[in-house]
Design a protein around this motif. Structure first.
Motif, mmCIF file in Angstrom:
data_model
loop_
_atom_site.group_PDB
_atom_site.id
_atom_site.type_symbol
_atom_site.label_atom_id
_atom_site.label_comp_id
_atom_site.label_asym_id
_atom_site.label_seq_id
_atom_site.Cartn_x
_atom_site.Cartn_y
_atom_site.Cartn_z
ATOM 1 N N VAL A 114 5.137 10.841 3.287
ATOM 2 C CA VAL A 114 5.304 12.305 2.809
ATOM 3 C C VAL A 114 6.615 12.566 2.998
ATOM 4 O O VAL A 114 7.310 13.269 2.147
ATOM 5 N N TYR A 115 7.201 12.094 4.093
ATOM 6 C CA TYR A 115 8.761 12.113 4.620
ATOM 7 C C TYR A 115 9.737 11.766 3.143
ATOM 8 O O TYR A 115 10.626 12.287 2.554
ATOM 9 N N ILE A 116 9.451 10.736 2.807
ATOM 10 C CA ILE A 116 10.178 9.814 1.668
ATOM 11 C C ILE A 116 10.255 10.802 0.549
ATOM 12 O O ILE A 116 11.333 10.940 -0.171
ATOM 13 N N ASP A 117 8.764 11.192 0.043
ATOM 14 C CA ASP A 117 8.824 11.864 -1.203
ATOM 15 C C ASP A 117 9.570 13.340 -1.195
ATOM 16 O O ASP A 117 10.275 13.571 -2.025
ATOM 17 N N THR A 118 9.225 13.867 0.010
ATOM 18 C CA THR A 118 9.768 15.360 -0.124
ATOM 19 C C THR A 118 11.130 15.428 0.558
ATOM 20 O O THR A 118 11.960 16.196 0.018
ATOM 21 N N ALA A 168 0.901 -1.235 0.134
ATOM 22 C CA ALA A 168 0.156 0.090 0.198
ATOM 23 C C ALA A 168 0.780 1.249 0.053
ATOM 24 O O ALA A 168 0.492 2.294 -0.584
ATOM 25 N N LEU A 169 1.914 1.155 0.787
ATOM 26 C CA LEU A 169 2.707 2.136 0.879
ATOM 27 C C LEU A 169 3.397 2.421 -0.649
ATOM 28 O O LEU A 169 3.796 3.665 -1.157
ATOM 29 N N ALA A 170 4.016 1.400 -1.199
ATOM 30 C CA ALA A 170 4.658 1.528 -2.520
ATOM 31 C C ALA A 170 3.508 1.998 -3.676
ATOM 32 O O ALA A 170 4.077 2.887 -4.447
ATOM 33 N N ILE A 171 2.358 1.584 -3.524
ATOM 34 C CA ILE A 171 1.326 2.130 -4.480
ATOM 35 C C ILE A 171 1.124 3.696 -4.255
ATOM 36 O O ILE A 171 0.971 4.489 -5.171
ATOM 37 N N SER A 172 1.016 4.171 -2.959
ATOM 38 C CA SER A 172 0.967 5.417 -2.533
ATOM 39 C C SER A 172 2.224 6.454 -3.105
ATOM 40 O O SER A 172 1.925 7.414 -3.662
ATOM 41 N N LEU A 173 3.413 5.626 -2.759
ATOM 42 C CA LEU A 173 4.769 6.439 -3.304
ATOM 43 C C LEU A 173 4.619 6.276 -4.606
ATOM 44 O O LEU A 173 5.169 7.461 -5.396
ATOM 45 N N SER A 174 3.955 5.652 -5.489
ATOM 46 C CA SER A 174 3.842 5.540 -6.846
ATOM 47 C C SER A 174 3.379 6.905 -7.159
ATOM 48 O O SER A 174 3.658 7.573 -8.311
ATOM 49 N N GLY A 175 2.326 7.366 -6.714
ATOM 50 C CA GLY A 175 1.543 8.403 -6.949
ATOM 51 C C GLY A 175 2.113 9.785 -6.382
ATOM 52 O O GLY A 175 2.477 10.831 -7.283
ATOM 53 N N ARG A 176 3.096 9.432 -5.407
ATOM 54 C CA ARG A 176 3.570 10.659 -4.773
ATOM 55 C C ARG A 176 4.928 11.055 -5.608
ATOM 56 O O ARG A 176 5.296 12.111 -5.861
ATOM 57 N N VAL A 177 5.785 9.803 -5.636
ATOM 58 C CA VAL A 177 6.965 9.921 -6.476
ATOM 59 C C VAL A 177 6.839 10.201 -7.853
ATOM 60 O O VAL A 177 6.711 9.019 -8.600
ATOM 61 N N GLY A 178 6.739 11.297 -8.544
ATOM 62 C CA GLY A 178 6.490 11.541 -9.929
ATOM 63 C C GLY A 178 7.239 12.694 -10.601
ATOM 64 O O GLY A 178 8.388 13.111 -9.768
ATOM 65 N N SER A 197 3.631 17.235 -5.072
ATOM 66 C CA SER A 197 4.579 16.174 -5.075
ATOM 67 C C SER A 197 4.347 15.051 -4.057
ATOM 68 O O SER A 197 4.431 14.013 -4.150
ATOM 69 N N ASN A 198 3.884 15.799 -2.821
ATOM 70 C CA ASN A 198 3.739 14.624 -1.806
ATOM 71 C C ASN A 198 2.416 14.155 -1.448
ATOM 72 O O ASN A 198 1.791 13.343 -0.892
ATOM 73 N N GLU A 199 1.471 14.912 -2.057
ATOM 74 C CA GLU A 199 -0.071 14.589 -2.043
ATOM 75 C C GLU A 199 -0.675 14.685 -0.732
ATOM 76 O O GLU A 199 -1.798 14.139 -0.618
ATOM 77 N N ALA A 200 0.078 15.244 0.288
ATOM 78 C CA ALA A 200 -0.825 15.290 1.672
ATOM 79 C C ALA A 200 -1.914 16.303 1.598
ATOM 80 O O ALA A 200 -1.871 17.301 1.293
ATOM 81 N N GLY A 201 -2.969 15.485 2.074
ATOM 82 C CA GLY A 201 -4.277 16.328 2.009
ATOM 83 C C GLY A 201 -5.131 16.459 0.808
ATOM 84 O O GLY A 201 -6.018 16.769 0.545
ATOM 85 N N GLN A 202 -4.509 15.935 -0.277
ATOM 86 C CA GLN A 202 -4.884 15.968 -1.688
ATOM 87 C C GLN A 202 -6.067 15.013 -1.821
ATOM 88 O O GLN A 202 -6.901 15.085 -2.541
ATOM 89 N N GLY A 203 -6.091 13.853 -1.052
ATOM 90 C CA GLY A 203 -7.114 12.927 -1.208
ATOM 91 C C GLY A 203 -6.539 11.663 -2.134
ATOM 92 O O GLY A 203 -7.626 10.924 -2.399
ATOM 93 N N THR A 204 -5.422 11.647 -2.507
ATOM 94 C CA THR A 204 -5.157 10.487 -3.574
ATOM 95 C C THR A 204 -4.655 9.493 -2.615
ATOM 96 O O THR A 204 -4.722 8.439 -2.890
ATOM 97 N N GLY A 205 -3.741 9.802 -1.588
ATOM 98 C CA GLY A 205 -3.121 8.734 -0.791
ATOM 99 C C GLY A 205 -4.092 7.879 0.015
ATOM 100 O O GLY A 205 -3.795 6.622 0.158
#
Length: 489
Positions: A295-299, A62-72, A264-272
């Motif tokens: 979020v930390y990993i991404d930013t 789930a983290l990996a899918i989330s990071l797939s969206g965040r890390v772009g 970038s990190n999508e925090a609060g965006q509603g995608t995660g």
């Protein structure tokens, strides 16, 4: 068309929006007593706990899918753009929105777990679900689902494919149309395989691409190690109008830092929350903490790697938005974007930068498009519950593949503007929802902390906490619950 798009972006990303994002993150940080600091070790530990089930994926998947969206592209092109229009100070505000945004990520992902359902044999959840079940506003949930569907399938994939196409064209002279066809074939092979295939690809590709990118940035930093004090001082001074060159654009630094930080990190965006809901966990707070760490990993990790490479080598321009003049112009004729990063790497490792950034962009953006599909699919599932969804799902796949190809061959400015519209709509809708639903999320956090303090492995029971419409958790979590009969609202 471009004028209309530009005006709409200006409305969605006006100053009130910027401060609203910062304010919500700060409020949740205070209400959770800065869980992003208190539970830092717990976040790392929870990443590697839990197993997948027939209905759900593991916490790490789930983290990996989330990071797939965040890390772009936001990590490479977005960070460069923030510096190009907001100056070095924008980097500080990207860090700040990540720090306080981690609490927003916890709230929204925890809510996704609380109100998730088991639908068509898989866990489904996200803002549309917790809006309807938590607030009771089905109409609002439908509006979010439609907005997310449009953003994830039509508006935002083009940004990712455009960055891939431009990067490969600059590095290897590859025709953008050829890149578009390759992307369509590869992404099609994955998304037609369902969420399990997306999770399996993500859990291997995401760590590989992030580690490789950060390692190269460390080489660039090591080659310019004497620049560390000066660059850090420049970032902080520019963020607070204490630098003579960038003092006049502090407003732009905040605006671009927050906007590109959220993109970038999508925090609060509603995608995660969408992949967060798919995880098999015994307590919603567990996945909430894991998603906060993403979020930390991404930013702090990947975006910082880009920023440091650019700033340490001086390979950037800073443009004054008011009169289009340049405050700094170290790369004449070069537009803000991934070329900054390419030039930074080239200055240290000649002949390597263009190709490396192109390949990095490919992996970063490719996995993001995968995540976009999963999010769009979840919202289709929400909208057509109880009905045959095969035709809508098939049409969704075709739409996303079509916009991916179109994005590869259209102009970058329009691609980013359309993406900003899609993102802005989702952020506004989701932030209002999680503010309303803060109380049950905080109750879940308190329950988790009390069980941990008692030396227990936290197990969640929605009935015990008096949280209504959380049917999956009624009577408490039971091992193997992901293999039980379907629970669809």
């Amino acid at each position: 068309m471009e004028t209309f798009v530009g005006e709409l972006v200006g409305i969605l990303w006006s100053q009130p929006m910027i401060y609203f994002c910062l304010g919500v993150g700060l409020l949740f940080s205070i209400l959770t007593r800065f869980l992003q600091v208190r539970h830092f070790k717990e976040m790392i530990k929870l990443m590697f706990e839990g197993k997948s089930s027939k209905a759900g994926v593991s916490s790490f998947q789930a983290l990996a899918i989330s990071l797939s969206g965040r890390v772009g592209t936001g990590n490479i092109a977005g960070t460069a753009t923030a510096i190009g229009f907001g100056g070095p100070g924008a980097v500080f505000w990207m860090w700040m929105i990540a720090f306080i945004g981690a609490s927003s990520a916890f709230i929204e992902s925890t809510l996704a777990q609380v109100y998730k359902v088991k639908q068509d044999g898989e866990y489904r959840g996200g803002p549309a679900y917790y809006i309807e079940k938590g607030i009771g506003w089905k109409w609002y949930g439908i509006i979010f689902a439609v907005s997310a569907l449009l953003a994830m399938s039509l508006l935002m994939p083009g940004i990712q494919s455009n960055s891939i196409a431009v990067g490969l064209e600059n590095a290897f002279n590859m025709e953008t149309s050829v890149t578009g066809i390759i992307l369509v074939l590869l992404i099609g092979a994955i998304i037609f395989g369902g969420v399990k295939r997306i999770a399996n690809v993500a859990q291997f590709v995401v760590p590989f691409m992030a580690i490789g990118y950060v390692l190269v940035s460390l080489i660039i930093i090591a080659a310019n190690i004497d620049q560390v004090p000066g660059v850090l001082a420049l970032i902080f001074k520019s963020a607070f109008a204490m630098d003579s060159a960038f003092g006049g654009i502090v407003g732009a630094a905040i605006s671009w830092g927050v906007k590109r930080g959220i993109y970038s990190n999508e925090a609060g965006q509603g995608t995660g929350p969408h992949p967060a809901a798919a995880a098999e966990v015994s307590h919603p707070a567990k996945q909430g903490l894991v998603q906060a760490f993403s979020v930390y990993i991404d930013t702090w990790l990947v975006c910082s790697a880009t920023a440091f490479m650019i700033l340490f080598t001086g390979m950037y321009n800073v443009q004054n938005e008011g009169d289009k003049s340049f405050i700094v112009q170290n790369l004449p004729g070069v537009e803000a974007g991934p070329t900054y990063t390419q030039e930074a790497i080239e200055s240290v490792i000649p002949g390597f930068g263009a190709g490396f950034v192109a390949v990095s962009l490919f992996f970063f953006a490719f996995t993001t498009i995968m995540a976009y599909y999963y999010i769009a699919e979840t919202n289709i599932a929400y909208l057509v519950r109880g009905r045959n969804n095969r035709i809508p799902m098939f049409l969704l796949k075709l739409a996303l593949l079509g916009t991916t190809y179109y994005g590869a061959v259209k102009t970058a400015d329009l691609a980013w503007a359309l993406g900003d519209i899609g993102l802005g709509i989702m952020v506004w809708l989701n932030l209002i929802a999680i503010l309303i639903l803060a109380k049950p999320a905080l109750r879940v956090l308190k329950d988790y902390e009390e069980q941990k303090k008692a030396g227990l492995d936290p197990m969640f029971d929605s009935t015990k906490l008096g949280i209504k419409n959380a049917e999956y958790w009624e009577g408490g979590y039971k091992e193997g619950k992901g293999n039980t009969e379907e629970n669809v609202s």
